[in-house]
Design a protein around this motif. Structure first.
Motif, PDB file in Angstrom:
ATOM      1  N   GLY A 199       0.899  -1.218   0.051  1.00 40.57           N
ATOM      2  CA  GLY A 199       0.174  -0.049   0.439  1.00 40.57           C
ATOM      3  C   GLY A 199       0.622   1.452   0.563  1.00 40.57           C
ATOM      4  N   LEU A 200       2.014   1.345   0.696  1.00 41.35           N
ATOM      5  CA  LEU A 200       3.049   2.549   0.595  1.00 41.35           C
ATOM      6  C   LEU A 200       3.175   2.610  -0.947  1.00 41.35           C
ATOM      7  CD1 LEU A 200       4.634   4.179   1.796  1.00 41.35           C
ATOM      8  CD2 LEU A 200       6.374   2.768   2.510  1.00 41.35           C
ATOM      9  N   GLY A 201       3.674   1.147  -1.523  1.00 35.88           N
ATOM     10  CA  GLY A 201       3.635   2.122  -2.623  1.00 35.88           C
ATOM     11  C   GLY A 201       2.893   2.496  -3.236  1.00 35.88           C
ATOM     12  N   ARG A 202       1.777   2.157  -3.356  1.00 32.76           N
ATOM     13  CA  ARG A 202       1.063   2.584  -4.084  1.00 32.76           C
ATOM     14  C   ARG A 202       0.225   3.644  -3.870  1.00 32.76           C
ATOM     15  NH1 ARG A 202      -3.042   0.199  -8.238  1.00 32.76           N
ATOM     16  NH2 ARG A 202      -4.814   1.151  -6.444  1.00 32.76           N
ATOM     17  N   ALA A 203       0.942   3.912  -2.422  1.00 31.69           N
ATOM     18  CA  ALA A 203       0.016   5.473  -1.895  1.00 31.69           C
ATOM     19  C   ALA A 203       0.847   6.518  -2.542  1.00 31.69           C
ATOM     20  CB  ALA A 203       0.711   5.305  -0.536  1.00 31.69           C
ATOM     21  N   VAL A 204       2.543   5.824  -3.064  1.00 38.32           N
ATOM     22  CA  VAL A 204       3.290   7.097  -3.830  1.00 38.32           C
ATOM     23  C   VAL A 204       3.242   7.510  -4.818  1.00 38.32           C
ATOM     24  CG1 VAL A 204       5.714   7.491  -4.092  1.00 38.32           C
ATOM     25  CG2 VAL A 204       5.120   6.435  -2.042  1.00 38.32           C
ATOM     26  N   THR A 205       2.424   6.350  -5.812  1.00 41.19           N
ATOM     27  CA  THR A 205       2.248   6.520  -7.205  1.00 41.19           C
ATOM     28  C   THR A 205       0.951   6.820  -7.098  1.00 41.19           C
ATOM     29  OG1 THR A 205       2.575   4.208  -7.510  1.00 41.19           O
ATOM     30  CG2 THR A 205       1.271   4.811  -8.802  1.00 41.19           C
ATOM     31  N   GLY A 206      -0.276   6.965  -6.164  1.00 39.74           N
ATOM     32  CA  GLY A 206      -1.289   8.068  -6.401  1.00 39.74           C
ATOM     33  C   GLY A 206      -0.302   9.776  -5.878  1.00 39.74           C
ATOM     34  N   THR A 238      14.052  14.697 -11.051  1.00 40.00           N
ATOM     35  CA  THR A 238      12.768  14.739 -10.948  1.00 40.00           C
ATOM     36  C   THR A 238      12.576  13.263 -10.413  1.00 40.00           C
ATOM     37  OG1 THR A 238      12.589  17.186 -11.277  1.00 40.00           O
ATOM     38  CG2 THR A 238      10.814  16.100  -9.709  1.00 40.00           C
ATOM     39  N   ILE A 239      12.402  12.252 -11.530  1.00 39.34           N
ATOM     40  CA  ILE A 239      11.731  11.351 -11.569  1.00 39.34           C
ATOM     41  C   ILE A 239      12.590  10.497 -10.926  1.00 39.34           C
ATOM     42  CG2 ILE A 239      11.049   9.445 -12.427  1.00 39.34           C
ATOM     43  CD1 ILE A 239      10.102  11.699 -14.958  1.00 39.34           C
ATOM     44  N   VAL A 240      13.780  10.765 -10.755  1.00 40.25           N
ATOM     45  CA  VAL A 240      14.824   9.775  -9.710  1.00 40.25           C
ATOM     46  C   VAL A 240      14.520  10.086  -8.154  1.00 40.25           C
ATOM     47  CG1 VAL A 240      17.279   9.484  -8.869  1.00 40.25           C
ATOM     48  CG2 VAL A 240      16.365   9.821 -12.101  1.00 40.25           C
ATOM     49  N   ILE A 241      14.375  11.620  -8.532  1.00 40.21           N
ATOM     50  CA  ILE A 241      14.415  11.483  -6.631  1.00 40.21           C
ATOM     51  C   ILE A 241      13.329  11.134  -6.335  1.00 40.21           C
ATOM     52  CG2 ILE A 241      13.551  13.206  -4.770  1.00 40.21           C
ATOM     53  CD1 ILE A 241      15.856  14.642  -6.235  1.00 40.21           C
ATOM     54  N   ILE A 242      12.148  11.149  -7.264  1.00 39.25           N
ATOM     55  CA  ILE A 242      10.926  10.086  -6.291  1.00 39.25           C
ATOM     56  C   ILE A 242      10.728   8.872  -6.249  1.00 39.25           C
ATOM     57  CG2 ILE A 242       8.147  10.008  -7.435  1.00 39.25           C
ATOM     58  CD1 ILE A 242       8.119  12.522  -8.505  1.00 39.25           C
ATOM     59  N   LEU A 243      11.517   8.437  -6.868  1.00 37.75           N
ATOM     60  CA  LEU A 243      11.869   7.101  -7.005  1.00 37.75           C
ATOM     61  C   LEU A 243      12.111   6.369  -5.803  1.00 37.75           C
ATOM     62  CD1 LEU A 243      12.808   5.842 -10.403  1.00 37.75           C
ATOM     63  CD2 LEU A 243      10.717   5.497  -9.569  1.00 37.75           C
ATOM     64  N   ALA A 244      13.739   7.371  -6.055  1.00 36.23           N
ATOM     65  CA  ALA A 244      14.773   7.166  -4.110  1.00 36.23           C
ATOM     66  C   ALA A 244      13.512   6.958  -3.115  1.00 36.23           C
ATOM     67  CB  ALA A 244      16.194   8.215  -4.814  1.00 36.23           C
ATOM     68  N   ALA A 246      10.596   6.530  -2.689  1.00 37.55           N
ATOM     69  CA  ALA A 246       9.809   5.671  -2.696  1.00 37.55           C
ATOM     70  C   ALA A 246      10.192   3.822  -2.013  1.00 37.55           C
ATOM     71  CB  ALA A 246       9.008   4.877  -4.221  1.00 37.55           C
ATOM     72  N   LEU A 247      11.618   4.110  -2.926  1.00 37.12           N
ATOM     73  CA  LEU A 247      12.713   2.764  -2.587  1.00 37.12           C
ATOM     74  C   LEU A 247      12.747   3.022  -1.135  1.00 37.12           C
ATOM     75  CD1 LEU A 247      15.198   2.101  -5.429  1.00 37.12           C
ATOM     76  CD2 LEU A 247      13.087   1.164  -4.443  1.00 37.12           C
ATOM     77  N   LEU A 248      12.847   3.965  -0.493  1.00 39.21           N
ATOM     78  CA  LEU A 248      13.686   4.354   1.294  1.00 39.21           C
ATOM     79  C   LEU A 248      12.467   4.090   1.736  1.00 39.21           C
ATOM     80  CD1 LEU A 248      16.377   7.769   1.188  1.00 39.21           C
ATOM     81  CD2 LEU A 248      16.689   5.067   1.592  1.00 39.21           C
ATOM     82  N   LEU A 249      11.518   4.340   1.257  1.00 37.62           N
ATOM     83  CA  LEU A 249       9.717   4.174   2.607  1.00 37.62           C
ATOM     84  C   LEU A 249       9.632   2.854   2.563  1.00 37.62           C
ATOM     85  CD1 LEU A 249       7.903   6.561   0.992  1.00 37.62           C
ATOM     86  CD2 LEU A 249       8.989   7.033   3.136  1.00 37.62           C
ATOM     87  N   ALA A 253       9.417   0.033   5.361  1.00 38.15           N
ATOM     88  CA  ALA A 253       8.586  -0.689   5.573  1.00 38.15           C
ATOM     89  C   ALA A 253       9.458  -2.175   5.999  1.00 38.15           C
ATOM     90  CB  ALA A 253       7.346  -0.328   4.482  1.00 38.15           C
ATOM     91  N   ARG A 254       9.938  -2.410   4.996  1.00 37.50           N
ATOM     92  CA  ARG A 254      10.467  -3.666   4.762  1.00 37.50           C
ATOM     93  C   ARG A 254      10.917  -4.388   6.280  1.00 37.50           C
ATOM     94  NH1 ARG A 254      11.048  -7.391   0.684  1.00 37.50           N
ATOM     95  NH2 ARG A 254      10.828  -5.992  -1.409  1.00 37.50           N
ATOM     96  N   TRP A 255      12.140  -3.421   6.910  1.00 26.67           N
ATOM     97  CA  TRP A 255      12.946  -3.516   7.811  1.00 26.67           C
ATOM     98  C   TRP A 255      11.672  -3.784   8.771  1.00 26.67           C
ATOM     99  CZ3 TRP A 255      13.043   0.109  12.339  1.00 26.67           C
ATOM    100  CH2 TRP A 255      13.761  -0.649  13.352  1.00 26.67           C
TER     101      TRP A 255
END
Length: 267
Positions: A199-206, A238-244, A246-249, A253-255
């Motif tokens: 859901g966190l990944g989907r939230a960033v997409t939204g 800008t897209i790279v920063i958004i992806l970064a 999302a990956l950090l979040l 969450a995985r941790w």
């Protein structure tokens, strides 16, 4: 008689073996290949619209040093934090109740299916007409994007609990509250945490989609601005920063998932 020697302790693998068994070297190798292919392709055939890898890195560093980016991040993440927080607070209890009570699932299943199959971009005009262009509409869309995954995975987690465990708890005199706290919730926790991560990944997409399609503000506004001005390095940065982000979040969450469900891996 001579005493027989006991079993020898297992030898610790050497440094080279530990490095080969780790994932990081392979990830770095794959990234190096990707960056090299990107650089060559952009220099030979990219033209104006595809910057090279080095240009993107320089633009990303430039953006990280600008106040404009951090203002956009602040505005965008307000909707992300509020929307995802509402999705977790509402989605986890709803999924648990749907998994536990068949009648509740029969009443709500059709609405879950609607949210799963409806294109989220089609909901944006309805939100604009209902609540306007403000923060509320962005929070609602982020919530809608993420809550379905949380509800579905929480319901699945409850369903996966072995009914024999519930019957055994009841045979030992466990109350309904004890069944929830000692059996259902611990058994469903791995699936619940997986749903929160998805859901966190989907939230960033939204968060990004609502700013691209509904209101040109924050990170979505930067993307549209750089695209309109043909500033390809800044657009990619800008897209790279958004992806970064999302990956950090998702990594955080995985941790949390590993820490809270440490017993699940050994069960």
């Amino acid at each position: 008689m001579t005493a027989t020697a006991g079993p020898r302790p297992a030898r610790r693998p050497g440094l080279a073996r530990r490095v080969l068994d780790a994932n990081l070297p392979y990830q770095l190798l794959a990234f190096a290949v990707f960056a090299g292919v990107w650089e060559v392709y952009a220099r030979e055939w990219g033209g104006l619209l595809i910057p090279s890898f080095t240009e993107t890195v320089e633009a990303t560093a430039e953006l990280l040093g600008s106040a404009e980016l951090w203002r956009a991040m602040w505005v965008s993440n307000q909707a992300l934090v509020l929307g995802f927080g509402i999705a977790v607070l509402a989605g986890v209890p709803a999924g648990i109740l749907l998994g536990r009570f068949r009648l509740a699932e029969r009443l709500a299943d059709v609405y879950l299916n609607i949210l799963l199959v409806t294109p989220m971009a089609a909901i944006i005009p309805l939100l604009v007409m209902s609540v306007g262009f403000g923060l509320a509409s962005r929070v609602i869309l982020v919530t809608i994007f993420s809550i379905v995954m949380i509800v579905v995975n929480s319901r699945t987690g409850v369903r996966q609990v072995d009914p024999a465990l519930i019957e055994m708890a009841r045979s030992f005199g466990a109350s309904e509250r004890q069944v929830w706290t000692r059996v259902l919730l611990p058994g469903a926790l791995p699936a619940i945490m997986t749903g929160i991560r998805l859901g966190l990944g989907r939230a960033v997409t939204g968060m990004v989609i609502v700013e691209l399609l509904m209101v040109s503000t924050a990170l979505g506004g930067l993307i549209l601005e750089y695209r309109g001005l043909f500033k390809a390095p800044l657009l990619y940065g800008t897209i790279v920063i958004i992806l970064a982000e999302a990956l950090l979040l998702i990594s955080a969450a995985r941790w949390c998932e590993r820490k809270l469900t440490r017993w699940a891996g050994s069960a």
